[in-house]
Design an enzyme around this catalytic site. Structure first.
Site, PDB file in Angstrom:
ATOM      1  CG  ASN A   8      -1.850   1.188   1.253  1.00  0.00           C
ATOM      2  OD1 ASN A   8      -2.073   1.848   0.239  1.00  0.00           O
ATOM      3  ND2 ASN A   8      -2.406   1.470   2.423  1.00  0.00           N
ATOM      4  CE  LYS A  10      -0.547   3.676   4.786  1.00  0.00           C
ATOM      5  NZ  LYS A  10      -0.490   3.959   6.231  1.00  0.00           N
ATOM      6  CG  HIS A  92      -6.139   2.052   5.164  1.00  0.00           C
ATOM      7  ND1 HIS A  92      -5.718   3.068   6.003  1.00  0.00           N
ATOM      8  CD2 HIS A  92      -5.085   1.204   5.044  1.00  0.00           C
ATOM      9  CE1 HIS A  92      -4.467   2.833   6.368  1.00  0.00           C
ATOM     10  NE2 HIS A  92      -4.053   1.714   5.799  1.00  0.00           N
ATOM     11  CD  GLU A  94      -3.538   6.034   6.320  1.00  0.00           C
ATOM     12  OE1 GLU A  94      -2.504   5.757   6.939  1.00  0.00           O
ATOM     13  OE2 GLU A  94      -3.638   5.981   5.069  1.00  0.00           O
ATOM     14  CD  GLU A 160      -3.572  -1.806   7.730  1.00  0.00           C
ATOM     15  OE1 GLU A 160      -2.417  -1.750   7.313  1.00  0.00           O
ATOM     16  OE2 GLU A 160      -4.427  -0.951   7.456  1.00  0.00           O
ATOM     17  N   GLY A 166       2.207   3.045  10.869  1.00  0.00           N
ATOM     18  CA  GLY A 166       3.097   4.181  10.679  1.00  0.00           C
ATOM     19  C   GLY A 166       3.705   4.736  11.946  1.00  0.00           C
ATOM     20  CB  SER A 205       5.075  -0.929  12.010  1.00  0.00           C
ATOM     21  OG  SER A 205       4.593   0.379  12.237  1.00  0.00           O
TER      22      SER A 205
END
Length: 243
Positions: A8, A10, A92, A94, A160, A166, A205
């Site tokens: 991914n 992003k 996701h 985000e 996740e 991150g 991560s």
């Protein structure tokens, strides 16, 4: 079941940069035991289609819940399919956090992906306060149930934990397996025997030095990789670690 490395990117890489990345990967990639697929910005997908080595797939980082119409700025599943995509990430964290996407919206996007021949990668996972309260399993399973409403078996689930995305913090292999096993049980309740063929990924991560221990767990079938997907050297390292 073959592990899937869903890479991914992003909001990174221009089409020119994507082309160079794909060409470098083609020059250096050796056969491994994982399936590789790049989840890239929509504007880069044509460059990837023309330059990725044989056997490496790609997909969208999001997809519209609508077939077509007056939805300015959105990308339809048919558009992704037309350029050769095989996957679409939906839900996701985000997207959930920054755009207010609910489980119902995620499920609608997943259904739209499937209706157009794409495999949705449905993302679920808890924030730190939920984990610290000991509610991470019921929270994630409730999110999963809502996000799979009306969704068929051609699906990938990515767990996740939001606190590990991150941040440099990584759930242990045991943490990943705890949720992957719970997700597997939930999939079996929903889909019966077909659940055995659904891949459950871990994301958060993931790097070359931890991916092998995570994917060695019986209910983890690969990873949704963020930052480590941007450098070909890291991708090669992860691919090699799973041999």
């Amino acid at each position: 079941m073959k592990n899937l490395l869903a890479l991914n990117w992003k909001m990174n890489k221009t089409p020119t940069e994507a082309r160079a990345w794909a060409q470098e990967l083609g020059e250096k990639l050796e056969a491994g035991q994982a399936e590789l697929a790049v989840m890239a910005p929509a504007i880069t997908l044509s460059a990837l289609a023309a330059n990725l080595p044989t056997g490496v797939g790609f997909g969208g980082q999001d997809v519209s819940a609508h077939e077509s119409g007056a939805y300015t700025g959105e990308i339809s599943a048919a558009m992704l399919k037309d350029v050769g995509a095989t996957y679409a990430v939906v839900g996701h964290s985000e997207r959930r956090d920054y755009h207010g996407e609910t489980d119902a919206v995620v499920a609608a996007k997943a259904r739209q992906a499937q209706a157009n021949g794409l495999t949705p990668i449905v993302c679920v996972g808890e924030k730190l306060d939920v984990r610290e309260a000991g509610e991470h399993v019921p929270f994630t399973l409730a999110q999963l149930a809502g996000s799979l409403e009306g969704v068929g078996t051609d699906v990938v689930v990515a767990y996740e934990p939001v606190w590990a995305i991150g941040t440099g913090k990584t759930a242990t292999a045991e943490d990943a397996e705890e949720l992957a096993a719970a997700i597997r049980s939930a999939l079996e309740e929903r889909y019966g025997d077909a659940a055995a063929g659904i891949r459950v990924l871990y994301g958060g991560s993931v790097k070359p030095d931890n991916i092998a221990s995570i994917c060695a767990k019986p209910n983890v079938n690969g990873a949704l990789v963020g930052g480590a997907s941007l450098k070909v050297a890291d991708v090669l390292g992860m691919n090699d670690a799973l041999k």
